[in-house]
Write a protein that holds these residues in place. Structure first.
Motif, mmCIF file in Angstrom:
data_model
loop_
_atom_site.group_PDB
_atom_site.id
_atom_site.type_symbol
_atom_site.label_atom_id
_atom_site.label_comp_id
_atom_site.label_asym_id
_atom_site.label_seq_id
_atom_site.Cartn_x
_atom_site.Cartn_y
_atom_site.Cartn_z
ATOM 1 N N PHE A 151 4.022 -9.456 4.960
ATOM 2 C CA PHE A 151 2.785 -8.821 5.421
ATOM 3 C C PHE A 151 1.614 -9.337 4.600
ATOM 4 N N GLY A 152 0.486 -9.553 5.245
ATOM 5 C CA GLY A 152 -0.713 -9.998 4.546
ATOM 6 C C GLY A 152 -1.690 -8.859 4.340
ATOM 7 N N THR A 153 -2.964 -9.206 4.224
ATOM 8 C CA THR A 153 -3.997 -8.217 3.926
ATOM 9 C C THR A 153 -4.316 -7.317 5.114
ATOM 10 N N GLY A 154 -3.829 -7.675 6.287
ATOM 11 C CA GLY A 154 -4.123 -6.859 7.464
ATOM 12 C C GLY A 154 -3.231 -5.639 7.610
ATOM 13 N N LEU A 155 -2.311 -5.426 6.671
ATOM 14 C CA LEU A 155 -1.395 -4.291 6.754
ATOM 15 C C LEU A 155 -2.166 -2.981 6.772
ATOM 16 N N SER A 156 -1.837 -2.112 7.744
ATOM 17 C CA SER A 156 -2.556 -0.846 7.876
ATOM 18 C C SER A 156 -1.654 0.368 7.695
ATOM 19 N N ARG A 157 -0.352 0.161 7.583
ATOM 20 C CA ARG A 157 0.575 1.273 7.337
ATOM 21 C C ARG A 157 1.748 0.766 6.514
ATOM 22 N N LYS A 158 2.433 1.656 5.846
ATOM 23 C CA LYS A 158 3.499 1.233 4.955
ATOM 24 C C LYS A 158 4.680 0.667 5.742
ATOM 25 N N PRO A 159 5.408 -0.293 5.163
ATOM 26 C CA PRO A 159 6.538 -0.915 5.849
ATOM 27 C C PRO A 159 7.619 0.100 6.226
ATOM 28 N N GLU A 160 8.193 -0.130 7.387
ATOM 29 C CA GLU A 160 9.249 0.764 7.874
ATOM 30 C C GLU A 160 10.406 -0.065 8.400
ATOM 31 N N GLY A 161 11.503 0.601 8.744
ATOM 32 C CA GLY A 161 12.638 -0.028 9.397
ATOM 33 C C GLY A 161 13.234 -1.174 8.616
ATOM 34 N N ILE A 162 13.485 -2.279 9.314
ATOM 35 C CA ILE A 162 14.153 -3.430 8.700
ATOM 36 C C ILE A 162 13.307 -4.040 7.598
ATOM 37 N N PHE A 163 11.974 -3.987 7.753
ATOM 38 C CA PHE A 163 11.093 -4.536 6.710
ATOM 39 C C PHE A 163 11.241 -3.754 5.407
ATOM 40 N N LYS A 164 11.270 -2.440 5.521
ATOM 41 C CA LYS A 164 11.461 -1.606 4.340
ATOM 42 C C LYS A 164 12.809 -1.909 3.687
ATOM 43 N N LYS A 165 13.837 -2.057 4.504
ATOM 44 C CA LYS A 165 15.179 -2.325 3.979
ATOM 45 C C LYS A 165 15.229 -3.669 3.251
ATOM 46 N N VAL A 166 14.587 -4.690 3.827
ATOM 47 C CA VAL A 166 14.583 -6.018 3.203
ATOM 48 C C VAL A 166 13.879 -5.957 1.847
ATOM 49 N N ILE A 167 12.711 -5.308 1.799
ATOM 50 C CA ILE A 167 11.983 -5.217 0.531
ATOM 51 C C ILE A 167 12.813 -4.479 -0.511
ATOM 52 N N GLU A 168 13.489 -3.415 -0.102
ATOM 53 C CA GLU A 168 14.327 -2.658 -1.043
ATOM 54 C C GLU A 168 15.462 -3.517 -1.593
ATOM 55 N N ILE A 169 16.063 -4.344 -0.739
ATOM 56 C CA ILE A 169 17.140 -5.236 -1.202
ATOM 57 C C ILE A 169 16.584 -6.268 -2.181
ATOM 58 N N LEU A 170 15.444 -6.863 -1.835
ATOM 59 C CA LEU A 170 14.861 -7.909 -2.687
ATOM 60 C C LEU A 170 14.434 -7.365 -4.041
ATOM 61 N N LYS A 171 14.023 -6.103 -4.083
ATOM 62 C CA LYS A 171 13.614 -5.508 -5.359
ATOM 63 C C LYS A 171 14.773 -5.417 -6.339
ATOM 64 N N THR A 172 16.003 -5.421 -5.838
ATOM 65 C CA THR A 172 17.175 -5.335 -6.718
ATOM 66 C C THR A 172 17.577 -6.694 -7.290
ATOM 67 N N LYS A 173 17.004 -7.767 -6.774
ATOM 68 C CA LYS A 173 17.390 -9.108 -7.208
ATOM 69 C C LYS A 173 16.580 -9.525 -8.446
ATOM 70 N N SER A 174 17.237 -10.220 -9.352
ATOM 71 C CA SER A 174 16.582 -10.668 -10.588
ATOM 72 C C SER A 174 15.934 -12.038 -10.455
ATOM 73 N N ASN A 175 16.032 -12.651 -9.271
ATOM 74 C CA ASN A 175 15.434 -13.973 -9.066
ATOM 75 C C ASN A 175 13.914 -13.931 -9.216
ATOM 76 N N PRO A 176 13.301 -15.059 -9.610
ATOM 77 C CA PRO A 176 11.830 -15.120 -9.618
ATOM 78 C C PRO A 176 11.286 -14.856 -8.219
ATOM 79 N N LYS A 177 10.184 -14.127 -8.147
ATOM 80 C CA LYS A 177 9.634 -13.732 -6.847
ATOM 81 C C LYS A 177 8.159 -14.104 -6.771
ATOM 82 N N ILE A 178 7.772 -14.672 -5.634
ATOM 83 C CA ILE A 178 6.394 -15.085 -5.389
ATOM 84 C C ILE A 178 5.911 -14.438 -4.099
#
Length: 505
Positions: A128-155
């Motif tokens: 999501f870019g700067t145009g986001l108008s509501r918090k992530p839901e559904g599969i997007f929320k799930k993906v972000i939650e999974i990625l937050k658990t990873k120790s890899n460098p993130k950009i």
């Protein structure tokens, strides 16, 4: 550097497209190229990228970056939501270009949990870019939650997914936490506040050549203190000058057991170039001050604490470091305000005394500079829910009292009576030690004595303080650096400024 809202950034894009001229897809390609070049230069120890792309233009940036990184020899896997392939026009173009490269694997978001994130993999967030108008839901929320658990460098590309650019998120929002954010042309306001900025990691601003004409003419009240602003403020010291040319600074403070605060303020004022520097302190600090700072002169203000502050109309005062808040000190400060009406700097215990009564606030001379940390600000003006509300209240009070407020924080804000806000981006957590604020007040006092305007002194002062701290951290580490190390580095900051100034000639 100006800070633009999402709407102003959109208008800057449109103006550039119409007047350069350049197509929107070419502008996206330009942004992606700059990202890919930065990644190539800074991530050479990693060979693999997992790039997560949404359906909007941020996803289009991700598709283009994936293509460019692959062509530079990296292994690239791209994740998309295969249940929804309704891309924006530009994202669709780059998605089709990506599909033409058979060696780039297109994976579904649902495969994220089973994906092997090995130690050579960097995660790139282009959901999501700067145009986001509501918090992530559904599969997007799930993906972000999974990625937050990873120790890899993130950009993150442009902004961490789930973060709003101009407003604070609610406490239940899910936001991608990046190590680096590669943002385009401007800082976003949310990168500069503690509740939101921690998600962005280190911010890298990439110049994508948006219209300079638009940027110059567009109005904003929010700025980042960058090298250009500092260069326009800084004055090279004149050869045919004398000590009187650079003003008289009087540092008022100290009490039994707290003389060190005055010593730090005096030393930093001297290092910053004050022509004549005085310490107005209690007599119990006389030997310490005369021994530690022989260049400064001593004015006896009492025995164990300040009993009297003599007003000299040709001097710039800072009052507060180590002062104490006892009744006799309070009385001395109030009597001083009866005789002194020029701008001055108030910090620490001077602010704590003033916070005792709303009537005391009205005694602050117009155009003065106050330098509260968040707790001092709260005592002065009341509680706020977060740093965004605190800043709004600071703008209101700066206008109402006709003063400058240096609101100390990770990114300190200089708030002017006209409602402008200048965010400082120098400095580091090594300053989170007692005495750092005393150094800042000494620096600002010295600059004000040298005939910088109040706005210039505050802006240059916080930048110089932070820059000296960055130099100190490079030498000693954030953990080990001491406030005295910051004072020692002020000279190196002036060498840096003078070199920059003479290079421009």
């Amino acid at each position: 550097m100006k800070i633009f809202t999402v709407e102003n950034i959109r208008l800057a894009d449109e103006y550039t497209i119409q007047n350069e001229p350049v197509s929107s897809i070419q502008l996206m390609e330009r942004a992606a190229f700059n990202c890919a070049e930065w990644i190539f230069s800074n991530c050479k120890h990693h060979t693999k990228f997992a790039i997560f792309c949404g359906t909007g233009n941020n996803g289009g940036d991700g598709f283009a970056i994936a293509r460019m990184l692959y062509l530079k020899g990296f292994d690239v896997d791209v994740f998309i939501n295969k249940d929804n392939l309704k891309f924006s026009d530009n994202a669709l173009i780059n998605y089709k270009r990506l599909k033409e490269i058979s060696r780039i694997s297109l994976k579904d978001f649902h495969e994220t949990s089973q994906y092997h994130f090995d130690e050579k993999t960097i995660v790139i967030d282009a959901l999501f870019g700067t145009g986001l108008s509501r918090k992530p839901e559904g599969i997007f929320k799930k993906v972000i939650e999974i990625l937050k658990t990873k120790s890899n460098p993130k950009i993150s590309i442009d902004i961490p997914s789930g973060m709003f650019a101009d407003q604070i998120h609610d406490e239940n929002s899910i936001i991608f936490k990046a190590d680096y954010t590669l943002t385009f042309q401007f800082w976003k306001k949310n990168f500069l506040h503690p509740e939101t900025g921690s998600f962005a990691g280190k911010v890298i601003v990439l110049d994508i050549n948006l219209s300079k004409e638009f940027i110059q003419n567009a109005s904003t009240d929010n700025f980042v203190i960058d090298d250009e602003i500092v260069r326009n403020i800084f004055k090279v010291r004149q050869d045919f000058a004398h000590k009187g040319t650079y003003g008289k600074s009087i540092i008022v403070g100290g009490s039994y057991g707290k003389i060190g605060a005055v010593v730090l303020a005096v030393k930093s004022a001297l290092k910053t170039g004050s022509g004549l520097t005085f310490a107005l302190a209690p007599n119990c600090g006389y030997e310490t001050l005369q021994t530690s700072t022989p260049e400064a002169m001593f004015i006896n203000g009492g025995e164990k604490n300040i009993q009297q502050i003599i007003a000299q109309k040709d001097a710039v005062y800072v009052i507060g470091p180590g002062l104490g808040t006892e009744k006799d000190i309070e009385k001395a400060l109030l009597e001083f305000f009866e005789d002194y009406h020029s701008p001055l700097i108030l910090d620490a215990d001077a602010l704590n005394i003033i916070s005792k009564s709303e009537n005391y606030l009205k005694l602050i001379p117009k155009k003065s500079i106050i330098t509260p940390h968040p707790k001092e600000f709260e005592r002065l003006f009341g509680k706020t829910a977060n740093s965004f509300e605190r800043l709004d209240l600071a703008k209101t009070k700066a206008k109402e009292l006709e003063i400058f407020i240096v609101l100390k924080d990770h990114h300190t804000q200089v708030v002017t009576p006209e409602g402008k806000v200048f965010y400082n981006i120098t400095g580091n957590s090594g300053l989170a030690k007692g005495g750092s604020g005393d150094i800042l007040t000494g620096i600002i006092t010295s600059l004000l004595a040298q005939k910088y305007t109040e706005e210039e002194a505050a802006i240059l002062g916080v930048w110089l303080h932070g820059k000296a701290a960055d130099f100190a951290a490079e030498k000693y580490s954030k953990e080990a650096m001491q406030p005295t190390n910051v004072i020692d580095e002020i000279g190196n900051v002036f060498l840096y400024l003078n070199k920059k100034a003479t290079t421009q000639l």
